[in-house]
Write a protein that holds these residues in place. Sequence first.
Motif, mmCIF file in Angstrom:
data_model
loop_
_atom_site.group_PDB
_atom_site.id
_atom_site.type_symbol
_atom_site.label_atom_id
_atom_site.label_comp_id
_atom_site.label_asym_id
_atom_site.label_seq_id
_atom_site.Cartn_x
_atom_site.Cartn_y
_atom_site.Cartn_z
ATOM 1 N N UNK A 245 1.305 2.974 -6.263
ATOM 2 C CA UNK A 245 2.159 4.162 -6.257
ATOM 3 C C UNK A 245 1.409 5.487 -6.063
ATOM 4 N N UNK A 246 0.219 5.585 -6.602
ATOM 5 C CA UNK A 246 -0.478 6.875 -6.614
ATOM 6 C C UNK A 246 -1.399 7.031 -5.403
ATOM 7 N N UNK A 247 -2.179 5.993 -5.102
ATOM 8 C CA UNK A 247 -3.171 6.090 -4.034
ATOM 9 C C UNK A 247 -2.798 5.350 -2.748
ATOM 10 N N UNK A 248 -1.873 4.387 -2.845
ATOM 11 C CA UNK A 248 -1.453 3.635 -1.671
ATOM 12 C C UNK A 248 -2.503 2.700 -1.120
ATOM 13 N N UNK A 249 -3.424 2.258 -1.969
ATOM 14 C CA UNK A 249 -4.498 1.373 -1.511
ATOM 15 C C UNK A 249 -4.178 -0.107 -1.681
ATOM 16 N N UNK A 250 -3.006 -0.420 -2.234
ATOM 17 C CA UNK A 250 -2.570 -1.810 -2.375
ATOM 18 C C UNK A 250 -1.058 -1.843 -2.279
ATOM 19 N N UNK B 5 5.269 4.718 2.775
ATOM 20 C CA UNK B 5 5.284 3.305 3.141
ATOM 21 C C UNK B 5 4.490 2.420 2.199
ATOM 22 N N UNK B 6 4.099 2.942 1.055
ATOM 23 C CA UNK B 6 3.312 2.158 0.098
ATOM 24 C C UNK B 6 4.182 1.166 -0.647
ATOM 25 N N UNK B 7 5.465 1.500 -0.787
ATOM 26 C CA UNK B 7 6.453 0.579 -1.344
ATOM 27 C C UNK B 7 7.610 0.518 -0.358
ATOM 28 N N UNK B 8 8.352 -0.594 -0.382
ATOM 29 C CA UNK B 8 9.511 -0.694 0.490
ATOM 30 C C UNK B 8 10.773 -0.292 -0.277
ATOM 31 N N UNK C 294 3.082 -6.922 -2.257
ATOM 32 C CA UNK C 294 2.891 -8.173 -1.523
ATOM 33 C C UNK C 294 1.864 -7.948 -0.417
ATOM 34 N N UNK C 295 1.363 -9.020 0.116
ATOM 35 C CA UNK C 295 0.359 -8.923 1.173
ATOM 36 C C UNK C 295 1.002 -8.330 2.427
ATOM 37 N N UNK C 296 0.589 -7.122 2.781
ATOM 38 C CA UNK C 296 1.052 -6.448 3.998
ATOM 39 C C UNK C 296 0.202 -5.213 4.249
#
Length: 95
Positions: free
Chosen positions: A16-21, A60-63, A24-26
Motif C-alpha cells: 500500500x505505501x511503497x508499491x514494491x509488492x 495500480x498497486x492494488x486492484x 498476488x504474483x503480478x
Amino acid sequence: MAIHDFLRNTYCRSIYVYGTDRFTKRDGCKGIREEYRESVQQYFAGTYDEKLLEEALENGWINRQEYEETRTIMQAVAPIREDSGLSHPEHQTGR
C-alpha cells in the motif's frame, strides 16, 4: 500458520505505501503469502487512511477487488479509530 506482526507490517507497507509488492504474483512482484491477506488488510485499515488506499489503487498497486475489500474493513473499524485517536506516525512523516 502463525501470523507474524513484522511480516504483516512489512507486507502492508510494501503493497500500500511503497508499491514494491502485490497481494498476488503480478507486475513482476512475487506476491505475498495468501494466509497474510486478511491480516494485512486489517492492519492497513486500522493504521492508515483512505487517501493512501486510493493512491494505491490509482498507482495500480492494488486492484479494484483488493481496494473494496480493504475499504469495507476500514468502514468497520472507523469508529474504533476515531475513538482511540489512532494516528500512525510513519504515515505522518511521509513515505
